[in-house]
Structures are given as C-alpha cells and as structure tokens.
Design a protein around this motif. Structure first.
Motif, PDB file in Angstrom:
ATOM      1  N   ARG A  68      61.586 -96.178   5.506  1.00 37.49           N
ATOM      2  CA  ARG A  68      61.860 -95.111   5.977  1.00 37.49           C
ATOM      3  C   ARG A  68      60.736 -94.399   6.788  1.00 37.49           C
ATOM      4  NH1 ARG A  68      63.487 -90.898   1.593  1.00 37.49           N
ATOM      5  NH2 ARG A  68      61.502 -91.122   1.178  1.00 37.49           N
ATOM      6  N   LYS A  84      62.296 -86.024  11.292  1.00 38.41           N
ATOM      7  CA  LYS A  84      63.109 -86.347   9.882  1.00 38.41           C
ATOM      8  C   LYS A  84      64.522 -85.660   9.900  1.00 38.41           C
ATOM      9  CE  LYS A  84      63.191 -86.781   5.181  1.00 38.41           C
ATOM     10  NZ  LYS A  84      62.355 -86.366   3.684  1.00 38.41           N
ATOM     11  N   TYR A 111      67.938 -92.221   2.043  1.00 35.88           N
ATOM     12  CA  TYR A 111      67.454 -90.905   2.079  1.00 35.88           C
ATOM     13  C   TYR A 111      67.798 -90.021   0.914  1.00 35.88           C
ATOM     14  CZ  TYR A 111      64.431 -91.031   6.610  1.00 35.88           C
ATOM     15  OH  TYR A 111      63.600 -91.541   7.385  1.00 35.88           O
TER      16      TYR A 111
END
Length: 116
Positions: A68, A84, A111
């Motif tokens: 990520r 993000k 996520y």
C-alpha cells in the motif's frame, strides 16, 4: 494560431471545466446517494485528470503488489492529487464503472482489511 486565439481557447476550456465541476457538485448536493457510485467519467471531471494520469494510474492498479505504501507513493508521482483518500475514491470509480473491477476490488479489500 496566434497567441490571442490560443489564450482565448485556454480560457474557454477552463470555463468548461469549471462548469462541469460545478454541475457535478450541484448534483452531489441534490442527490448525495448518486455520488456514492461515481463513475470514472465523473471522477475525471472532478479531479481534472489527463489521459496520461489515467494511463499511469491504470498501469499502477494493474501492477498492484499489495504494498500500500509503495502504491500511494507511486500514485503521488503520477499526480499530486492522488492522495490516499482521492486514490481510493478513484479506484472505487473504476470498480463502479466496471473497469478494472478485479484489480480495483483487490486494492479496496487490502485497504478495508488493514484499516480496521
């Protein structure tokens, strides 16, 4: 093309972008539920994304390796607007538009699981 004509065209393009963004904002205020499943086309207008931005992001999504942090950093290199939250919104727009659905859902799942 003269500088005057070029300047005029640039100004007209900016007006069109502004009106498109204003229209989407108004629609979002009138029907907030409709904006929950924003299409990639609406997202392109909201964030004023270029073809190269979309190509770069598409390649990044396709080559997502479950890192990520690296994903977010590479996205920021493509366009600083890809923070993000914006990045996840855009990935969700791809999924809502049934484009890159498998790759997009993989990212969104990473996520979702790791933010709990």
């Amino acid at each position: 093309m003269s500088d005057k004509n070029y300047t005029y065209l640039i100004e007209e393009i900016e007006k069109l972008k502004f009106h498109n963004q204003t229209l989407l904002t108004l629609l979002g205020n009138l029907q907030p539920d409709a904006m929950e499943n924003t299409t990639i086309h609406e997202t392109v207008i909201l964030f004023d994304l270029s073809k190269s931005d979309l190509r770069g992001l598409k390649d990044l999504i396709i080559n997502y390796d479950h890192n990520r942090f690296a994903f977010e950093q590479k996205a920021l290199l493509i366009n600083p607007v890809f923070s993000k939250d914006n990045l996840l919104f855009i990935v969700n727009s791809f999924v809502s538009s049934e484009i890159l659905t498998t790759f997009g859902n993989e990212i969104l799942n990473d996520y979702e699981v790791k933010t709990e």
